[in-house]
Motif scaffolding. Structure first.
Motif, mmCIF file in Angstrom:
data_model
loop_
_atom_site.group_PDB
_atom_site.id
_atom_site.type_symbol
_atom_site.label_atom_id
_atom_site.label_comp_id
_atom_site.label_asym_id
_atom_site.label_seq_id
_atom_site.Cartn_x
_atom_site.Cartn_y
_atom_site.Cartn_z
ATOM 1 N N PHE A 17 54.500 -25.755 6.792
ATOM 2 C CA PHE A 17 53.125 -25.270 6.967
ATOM 3 C C PHE A 17 52.582 -24.694 5.663
ATOM 4 O O PHE A 17 53.345 -24.288 4.783
ATOM 5 C CB PHE A 17 53.079 -24.170 8.027
ATOM 6 C CG PHE A 17 53.446 -24.665 9.396
ATOM 7 C CD1 PHE A 17 52.540 -25.436 10.126
ATOM 8 C CD2 PHE A 17 54.682 -24.389 9.939
ATOM 9 C CE1 PHE A 17 52.881 -25.917 11.378
ATOM 10 C CE2 PHE A 17 55.028 -24.859 11.197
ATOM 11 C CZ PHE A 17 54.129 -25.626 11.915
ATOM 12 N N ALA A 18 51.222 -24.664 5.576
ATOM 13 C CA ALA A 18 50.589 -24.006 4.430
ATOM 14 C C ALA A 18 50.637 -22.494 4.655
ATOM 15 O O ALA A 18 50.773 -22.032 5.797
ATOM 16 C CB ALA A 18 49.139 -24.466 4.325
ATOM 17 N N VAL A 19 50.514 -21.758 3.579
ATOM 18 C CA VAL A 19 50.419 -20.291 3.675
ATOM 19 C C VAL A 19 49.187 -19.959 4.516
ATOM 20 O O VAL A 19 48.111 -20.554 4.319
ATOM 21 C CB VAL A 19 50.285 -19.686 2.257
ATOM 22 C CG1 VAL A 19 49.937 -18.206 2.315
ATOM 23 C CG2 VAL A 19 51.560 -19.919 1.461
ATOM 24 N N PRO A 20 49.284 -19.052 5.483
ATOM 25 C CA PRO A 20 48.121 -18.691 6.301
ATOM 26 C C PRO A 20 46.923 -18.281 5.425
ATOM 27 O O PRO A 20 47.104 -17.631 4.388
ATOM 28 C CB PRO A 20 48.625 -17.510 7.137
ATOM 29 C CG PRO A 20 50.109 -17.705 7.202
ATOM 30 C CD PRO A 20 50.507 -18.350 5.896
ATOM 31 N N GLU A 21 45.735 -18.665 5.889
ATOM 32 C CA GLU A 21 44.505 -18.450 5.112
ATOM 33 C C GLU A 21 44.349 -16.975 4.683
ATOM 34 O O GLU A 21 43.974 -16.700 3.541
ATOM 35 C CB GLU A 21 43.303 -18.917 5.956
ATOM 36 C CG GLU A 21 42.054 -19.210 5.179
ATOM 37 C CD GLU A 21 42.230 -20.154 3.993
ATOM 38 O OE1 GLU A 21 43.024 -21.108 4.062
ATOM 39 O OE2 GLU A 21 41.555 -19.906 2.965
ATOM 40 N N VAL A 22 44.647 -16.048 5.589
ATOM 41 C CA VAL A 22 44.479 -14.622 5.213
ATOM 42 C C VAL A 22 45.361 -14.258 4.026
ATOM 43 O O VAL A 22 44.976 -13.445 3.177
ATOM 44 C CB VAL A 22 44.825 -13.630 6.368
ATOM 45 C CG1 VAL A 22 43.658 -13.403 7.276
ATOM 46 C CG2 VAL A 22 46.112 -13.979 7.088
ATOM 47 N N GLY A 23 46.537 -14.871 3.950
ATOM 48 C CA GLY A 23 47.446 -14.611 2.834
ATOM 49 C C GLY A 23 46.911 -15.194 1.542
ATOM 50 O O GLY A 23 46.893 -14.543 0.492
ATOM 51 N N LYS A 24 46.423 -16.440 1.629
ATOM 52 C CA LYS A 24 45.880 -17.096 0.423
ATOM 53 C C LYS A 24 44.710 -16.293 -0.144
ATOM 54 O O LYS A 24 44.626 -16.041 -1.344
ATOM 55 C CB LYS A 24 45.347 -18.485 0.793
ATOM 56 C CG LYS A 24 46.400 -19.536 0.954
ATOM 57 C CD LYS A 24 45.680 -20.869 1.119
ATOM 58 C CE LYS A 24 46.622 -21.918 1.617
ATOM 59 N NZ LYS A 24 45.970 -23.160 1.980
ATOM 60 N N GLN A 25 43.785 -15.902 0.764
ATOM 61 C CA GLN A 25 42.591 -15.176 0.307
ATOM 62 C C GLN A 25 42.977 -13.843 -0.336
ATOM 63 O O GLN A 25 42.388 -13.428 -1.332
ATOM 64 C CB GLN A 25 41.607 -14.954 1.463
ATOM 65 C CG GLN A 25 40.971 -16.242 1.987
ATOM 66 C CD GLN A 25 40.365 -17.097 0.871
ATOM 67 O OE1 GLN A 25 39.815 -16.593 -0.101
ATOM 68 N NE2 GLN A 25 40.489 -18.413 0.985
ATOM 69 N N ALA A 26 43.987 -13.186 0.234
ATOM 70 C CA ALA A 26 44.416 -11.893 -0.322
ATOM 71 C C ALA A 26 45.022 -12.083 -1.720
ATOM 72 O O ALA A 26 44.794 -11.267 -2.624
ATOM 73 C CB ALA A 26 45.421 -11.233 0.620
ATOM 74 N N ALA A 27 45.762 -13.172 -1.909
ATOM 75 C CA ALA A 27 46.353 -13.434 -3.229
ATOM 76 C C ALA A 27 45.258 -13.743 -4.246
ATOM 77 O O ALA A 27 45.281 -13.256 -5.385
ATOM 78 C CB ALA A 27 47.342 -14.595 -3.138
ATOM 79 N N ILE A 28 44.269 -14.541 -3.819
ATOM 80 C CA ILE A 28 43.159 -14.890 -4.721
ATOM 81 C C ILE A 28 42.400 -13.615 -5.114
ATOM 82 O O ILE A 28 42.096 -13.384 -6.290
ATOM 83 C CB ILE A 28 42.219 -15.920 -4.047
ATOM 84 C CG1 ILE A 28 42.947 -17.256 -3.913
ATOM 85 C CG2 ILE A 28 40.913 -16.080 -4.817
ATOM 86 C CD1 ILE A 28 42.268 -18.258 -2.984
#
Ligand SMILES: Cc1ncc(COP(=O)(O)O)c(C=O)c1O
Length: 394
Positions: free
Chosen positions: A47-58
């Motif tokens: 699976f891809a990294v959950p969207e909330v995680g990606k946005q927090a990293a960005i």
């Protein structure tokens, strides 16, 4: 290209002579070269990294969150982990003294064992299991002691534990991994309570690798720390439940007096984890959206597990239906003999399906194969079709 001065050939740490590269990776590399191979080998989410995680990293990158964090990890992530432990497992860990964020569970294993083991100290390791424990125990100068678990459940019982303690009274630590890699075995509260009663009478530190705790099917994970808080180090992280293997976020939670030494070792070893990766893990552990993302992946794994269990049973393999992680540990059909390495090699070469030989997971694993269902349903269907044809022709 510099060539090493040949006089340096014997300048290495001699302990490393006892350490071998992991057979799983070597096997995986070998079979990966087979054209069109379907790999059920890798223990990492598809699976891809959950969207909330990606946005927090960005957001962390854009906000210049780019400085050394505290060695134990960012305050926000330790708070999120503390929330996670309370919310999911009713455990109370202080983010300021009882939690350290590590570089994956891998560093947590190294830091725990390095902090506890003197040269020659024994480490009890129930097998079949994740091979890294024995490798790291050896690397830090210890002696891994295999406690072979009986098929088909591969459960450590109080009697087996008592026997191991009688045989190795000076053992320093026990590594207990559940839900288990490669078996998928989990433990009930009653089983854990019974083990804790035995362990309480010892000076063993238990390294409870609970990295698959969020991936259970039909049962709820219970932490060993519920019954043995004073001598348990819980290892967990974002790799499996958050599909973040490449972000390298793990953690250790334990009593402050134990954690103090571990935190010293850990801080010397890594200084601090990476800021954007930690930011990504904050919503995973600390928000409802993160919890929901894990739950969606868990449901998909359960569907795959059910499909694969039925399919392999139909193909003649003995399959325990594991209640956790994302592996099936299947016994070769009697018609195929007991040489798991030979079978796995032939299946890879002739059916283009890659599975890991069970013997790579230590004593008790021979004659078995580990299948990872952290891959798409389409690939699982293809693997089953190919194996069915292969077994008919074999
Ligand atoms: C039981 C177990 N512990 C630890 C790890 C390593 O986890 P991480 O990627 O977080 O270092 C794995 C990875 O496969 C595992 O199966």
């Amino acid at each position: 290209m510099p060539e090493m001065n040949p006089a340096l050939a014997n300048q290495f740490n001699t302990t490393l002579e006892k350490v071998k590269p992991t057979s799983i990776l070597t096997f995986d590399r070998k079979v990966s070269a087979i054209p069109g191979i379907v790999k059920l080998t890798v223990g990492e989410p598809d699976f891809a990294v959950p969207e909330v995680g990606k946005q927090a990293a960005i957001a962390a990158i854009e906000n210049d969150d780019s400085h050394y964090a505290p060695g134990t990890g960012s305050q926000a992530l330790r708070q999120a982990i503390s929330h996670f432990m309370a919310d999911r497992y009713q455990l109370d860990y202080d983010p300021n003294s009882e939690i350290a964020v590590t570089i994956g569970a891998t560093e947590a294993i190294f830091t725990s064992l390095f902090s506890l083991i003197n040269p020659g100290d024994e480490v009890l390791i129930p097998t079949p299991t994740f091979p890294l424990y024995a490798t790291v125990a050896t690397m830090v100068g210890g002696v891994p002691v295999s406690v072979e678990l009986p098929a088909p459940d591969f459960v450590l019982t109080p009697d087996l534990l008592k026997q191991a303690l009688a045989d190795h009274p000076k053992a320093k630590a026990l590594v207990l991994n559940y839900p288990g890699n490669p078996t998928g075995t989990t433990y009930t509260a009653d089983q854990l309570k019974a083990l804790a009663a035995v362990l309480k009478e010892t000076k063993l530190v238990v390294i409870a690798d609970e990295i698959y705790s969020e991936l259970t099917y039909g049962v709820k994970h219970v932490s060993l720390a519920s019954f043995l808080p004073g001598q348990t180090l819980i290892l967990n992280g974002a790799s499996k439940s958050g599909a973040m293997t490449g972000y390298r976020i793990g953690f250790i939670a334990g009593p402050a007096a134990l954690m103090k030494k571990l935190i010293m070792v850990h801080s010397i070893l890594i200084t601090a984890p990476s800021d954007p990766a930690m930011a990504a893990a904050v919503p995973l552990f600390g928000s409802e959206a993160g919890k929901q993302a894990t739950e969606e992946m868990r449901q998909a794994y359960q569907e795959r597990r059910d499909f694969l269990t039925a399919a392999f049973t139909r193909l003649g393999f003995e399959v325990a239906s594991p209640a956790g992680a994302f592996y099936l540990f299947v016994k070769l059909p009697a018609s195929q003999g007991t040489d798991d390495v030979a079978f796995a090699t032939k299946a890879a070469e002739e059916a283009a399906v890659a599975m890991v030989p069970g013997s790579f997971f230590g004593a008790g694993g021979a004659g078995y194969l580990r299948l990872s269902y952290a891959t798409s349903m389409d690939k699982l269907h293809l693997a089953v079709d190919r194996l069915e044809k292969f077994l008919k022709e074999a």
